[in-house]
Design a protein around this motif. Structure first.
Motif, PDB file in Angstrom:
ATOM      1  N   TYR A  23      39.102  11.872  34.286  1.00 41.39           N
ATOM      2  CA  TYR A  23      38.304  12.724  33.406  1.00 41.39           C
ATOM      3  C   TYR A  23      38.333  12.208  31.969  1.00 41.39           C
ATOM      4  N   HIS A  24      39.416  11.539  31.566  1.00 41.78           N
ATOM      5  CA  HIS A  24      39.474  10.946  30.228  1.00 41.78           C
ATOM      6  C   HIS A  24      38.342   9.934  30.059  1.00 41.78           C
ATOM      7  N   SER A  25      38.128   9.109  31.075  1.00 40.18           N
ATOM      8  CA  SER A  25      37.052   8.117  31.018  1.00 40.18           C
ATOM      9  C   SER A  25      35.687   8.801  31.015  1.00 40.18           C
ATOM     10  N   ILE A  26      35.548   9.837  31.849  1.00 43.05           N
ATOM     11  CA  ILE A  26      34.285  10.567  31.901  1.00 43.05           C
ATOM     12  C   ILE A  26      34.000  11.236  30.557  1.00 43.05           C
ATOM     13  N   TYR A  27      35.029  11.808  29.944  1.00 44.54           N
ATOM     14  CA  TYR A  27      34.866  12.490  28.658  1.00 44.54           C
ATOM     15  C   TYR A  27      34.402  11.506  27.578  1.00 44.54           C
ATOM     16  N   GLU A  28      35.021  10.345  27.529  1.00 44.45           N
ATOM     17  CA  GLU A  28      34.640   9.336  26.537  1.00 44.45           C
ATOM     18  C   GLU A  28      33.191   8.905  26.727  1.00 44.45           C
ATOM     19  N   PHE A  29      32.780   8.768  27.975  1.00 42.19           N
ATOM     20  CA  PHE A  29      31.390   8.386  28.258  1.00 42.19           C
ATOM     21  C   PHE A  29      30.424   9.496  27.854  1.00 42.19           C
ATOM     22  N   PHE A  30      30.783  10.740  28.152  1.00 42.45           N
ATOM     23  CA  PHE A  30      29.918  11.876  27.827  1.00 42.45           C
ATOM     24  C   PHE A  30      29.780  12.079  26.326  1.00 42.45           C
ATOM     25  N   VAL A  31      30.855  11.828  25.586  1.00 38.35           N
ATOM     26  CA  VAL A  31      30.794  11.967  24.126  1.00 38.35           C
ATOM     27  C   VAL A  31      29.761  11.006  23.541  1.00 38.35           C
ATOM     28  N   GLN A  32      29.661   9.821  24.127  1.00 39.75           N
ATOM     29  CA  GLN A  32      28.708   8.825  23.659  1.00 39.75           C
ATOM     30  C   GLN A  32      27.309   9.043  24.234  1.00 39.75           C
ATOM     31  N   HIS A  33      27.201   9.807  25.323  1.00 40.83           N
ATOM     32  CA  HIS A  33      25.907  10.053  25.975  1.00 40.83           C
ATOM     33  C   HIS A  33      25.795  11.547  26.273  1.00 40.83           C
ATOM     34  N   VAL A  34      25.603  12.326  25.239  1.00 42.17           N
ATOM     35  CA  VAL A  34      25.582  13.784  25.366  1.00 42.17           C
ATOM     36  C   VAL A  34      24.422  14.248  26.245  1.00 42.17           C
ATOM     37  N   ALA A  35      23.262  13.642  26.073  1.00 43.21           N
ATOM     38  CA  ALA A  35      22.095  14.041  26.868  1.00 43.21           C
ATOM     39  C   ALA A  35      22.353  13.831  28.364  1.00 43.21           C
ATOM     40  N   PHE A  36      23.013  12.722  28.680  1.00 42.03           N
ATOM     41  CA  PHE A  36      23.312  12.443  30.087  1.00 42.03           C
ATOM     42  C   PHE A  36      24.240  13.511  30.663  1.00 42.03           C
ATOM     43  N   SER A  37      25.222  13.944  29.882  1.00 45.61           N
ATOM     44  CA  SER A  37      26.162  14.965  30.360  1.00 45.61           C
ATOM     45  C   SER A  37      25.445  16.274  30.656  1.00 45.61           C
TER      46      SER A  37
ATOM     47  N   VAL B   5      25.630  35.144  33.713  1.00 45.22           N
ATOM     48  CA  VAL B   5      26.258  36.318  33.119  1.00 45.22           C
ATOM     49  C   VAL B   5      27.701  36.019  32.711  1.00 45.22           C
ATOM     50  N   GLY B   6      28.409  35.227  33.531  1.00 47.99           N
ATOM     51  CA  GLY B   6      29.796  34.896  33.231  1.00 47.99           C
ATOM     52  C   GLY B   6      29.970  33.862  32.136  1.00 47.99           C
ATOM     53  N   GLY B   7      28.880  33.225  31.702  1.00 46.80           N
ATOM     54  CA  GLY B   7      28.972  32.218  30.649  1.00 46.80           C
ATOM     55  C   GLY B   7      29.689  30.951  31.080  1.00 46.80           C
ATOM     56  N   PHE B   8      29.687  30.652  32.384  1.00 42.97           N
ATOM     57  CA  PHE B   8      30.416  29.491  32.895  1.00 42.97           C
ATOM     58  C   PHE B   8      29.726  28.163  32.586  1.00 42.97           C
ATOM     59  N   LEU B   9      28.500  28.221  32.080  1.00 43.27           N
ATOM     60  CA  LEU B   9      27.755  26.997  31.798  1.00 43.27           C
ATOM     61  C   LEU B   9      27.901  26.539  30.347  1.00 43.27           C
ATOM     62  N   LYS B  10      28.658  27.279  29.566  1.00 49.30           N
ATOM     63  CA  LYS B  10      28.774  26.957  28.142  1.00 49.30           C
ATOM     64  C   LYS B  10      29.786  25.848  27.867  1.00 49.30           C
ATOM     65  N   VAL B  11      30.670  25.607  28.834  1.00 50.13           N
ATOM     66  CA  VAL B  11      31.676  24.546  28.676  1.00 50.13           C
ATOM     67  C   VAL B  11      31.662  23.675  29.923  1.00 50.13           C
ATOM     68  N   PHE B  12      31.536  22.380  29.719  1.00 50.14           N
ATOM     69  CA  PHE B  12      31.589  21.424  30.837  1.00 50.14           C
ATOM     70  C   PHE B  12      33.020  20.894  30.925  1.00 50.14           C
ATOM     71  N   SER B  13      33.674  21.185  32.037  1.00 49.44           N
ATOM     72  CA  SER B  13      35.075  20.801  32.207  1.00 49.44           C
ATOM     73  C   SER B  13      35.284  20.239  33.607  1.00 49.44           C
ATOM     74  N   PRO B  14      36.474  19.705  33.889  1.00 52.21           N
ATOM     75  CA  PRO B  14      36.752  19.199  35.243  1.00 52.21           C
ATOM     76  C   PRO B  14      36.556  20.234  36.335  1.00 52.21           C
ATOM     77  N   ILE B  15      36.657  21.519  35.981  1.00 52.01           N
ATOM     78  CA  ILE B  15      36.481  22.559  36.988  1.00 52.01           C
ATOM     79  C   ILE B  15      35.056  22.560  37.535  1.00 52.01           C
ATOM     80  N   ASN B  16      34.094  22.039  36.746  1.00 51.44           N
ATOM     81  CA  ASN B  16      32.727  21.904  37.244  1.00 51.44           C
ATOM     82  C   ASN B  16      32.666  20.949  38.426  1.00 51.44           C
ATOM     83  N   PHE B  17      33.415  19.864  38.333  1.00 48.42           N
ATOM     84  CA  PHE B  17      33.467  18.910  39.448  1.00 48.42           C
ATOM     85  C   PHE B  17      34.134  19.549  40.663  1.00 48.42           C
ATOM     86  N   THR B  18      35.141  20.377  40.432  1.00 54.73           N
ATOM     87  CA  THR B  18      35.841  21.024  41.535  1.00 54.73           C
ATOM     88  C   THR B  18      34.931  22.010  42.255  1.00 54.73           C
TER      89      THR B  18
END
Length: 320
Positions: free
Chosen positions: A43-57, A99-112
């Protein structure tokens, strides 16, 4: 209300499209990235990539959400939990994540969550289909890869073992095949780090993994959070008991499939306590099963008004 919606597919489609527009809008306008601290190295690698490519994330988040709701819908349809064709799993899923607001933060739990819905569908078999051992092996590999993004994904191993036992597909050999798939993934990762002479980096990543985020934040939880937790737990237990009585008169194969869904809820609930995310964000895990339960419940006329009140109360607590 939900019993009425279950009888009108066109209305379900209209509401689902509206919910989908809401979800996509939330992702593109409000979604942020969860910091990688405490998570596995992948996820560290994925996070670094997403920071540089926000639209892709953001595009990936939309695609993952679409796959999750489609996997749940397909699982519900194949298992014939409803008497008629319905889109209630899609509608309930979009309702809960919005309603739960689960889409406001992209985290590893999304992959799970994506991994959970895929494993759920991938290991669903037709009535006359024999167990396929390579499905178990592939599932092991997928869970292994998922645990390199979110270590709590390893809990799905427990679900698969329970599922195999409950459906009488299991043997000691199949469990070993499942474990071999996970072990193969870990051996591959260890070999890559060993050959690149970066084993200390792997050790540091494992050493800094964090768990039990909910327990660590227990003292800071609001009374409302405890009320939400207690109400959702008791309501879900009631719904599961009601549905068990409802399905007791159905075919044995349907009762087994329902039992598999119960096991999934139990495993996801355990996984929520192991995840490092905060209490509210972790609720998305057991909500995967609650979406299925709500869809089953909307097909039952008995006590439908009382059940509507329970579901609406759940949604109200999630948005507070």
């Amino acid at each position: 209300m939900f019993y009425f919606l279950n009888k009108h597919t066109i209305l379900q489609l209209v509401l689902s499209v509206a919910m989908l527009v809401w979800a996509v809008s939330t992702i593109f306008t409000q979604m942020t990235l969860c910091p990688p601290d405490g998570y596995p190295f992948l996820y560290h690698s994925i996070y670094e990539f997403f920071v540089q490519h926000v639209a892709f994330s953001k595009v990936l988040a939309v695609v993952m959400m679409l796959l999750e709701m489609l996997f749940l819908q397909r699982f519900f349809t194949i298992n014939k939990f409803a008497d008629n064709q319905t889109m209630m799993p899609v509608l309930f899923f979009l309702l809960f994540v919005n309603v739960g607001g689960f889409l406001k933060v992209f985290s590893p739990i999304n992959f799970t969550v994506l991994l959970t819905t895929f494993i759920l569908l991938y290991n669903t078999r037709d009535d006359n289909e024999k167990p396929v051992k390579n499905r178990v092996f592939v599932s092991g590999i997928i869970i292994g890869v998922g645990s390199l993004i979110d270590s709590c994904a390893l809990g799905l191993l427990l679900y698969l073992i329970f599922s195999l036992i409950a459906n009488r597909f299991s043997s000691f050999k199949e469990v070993m095949i499942l474990l071999a798939g996970i072990l193969l993934c870990y051996i591959y990762v260890f070999t890559c780090f060993f050959l690149s002479d970066t084993l200390p980096a792997l050790h540091e990543s494992v050493r800094h993994l964090t768990f039990f985020g909910i327990i660590a934040q227990a003292k800071s939880l609001r009374i409302l959070d405890w009320a939400c937790m207690g109400f959702m737990l008791l309501s879900t237990i009631y719904i599961m008991g009601f549905l068990k009585i409802h399905y007791d008169s159905r075919l044995i194969v349907l009762r087994k499939r329902y039992m598999t869904t119960l096991l999934l809820w139990l495993v996801l609930l355990i996984m929520e306590f192991f995840t490092p995310v905060d209490f509210h964000s972790g609720l998305i895990l057991p909500c995967v099963s609650v979406v299925l339960f709500g869809s089953m419940l909307s097909d039952v006329k008995k006590r439908f008004i009382f059940h509507d009140v329970i579901i609406v109360a759940m949604l109200a607590l999630l948005c507070l």
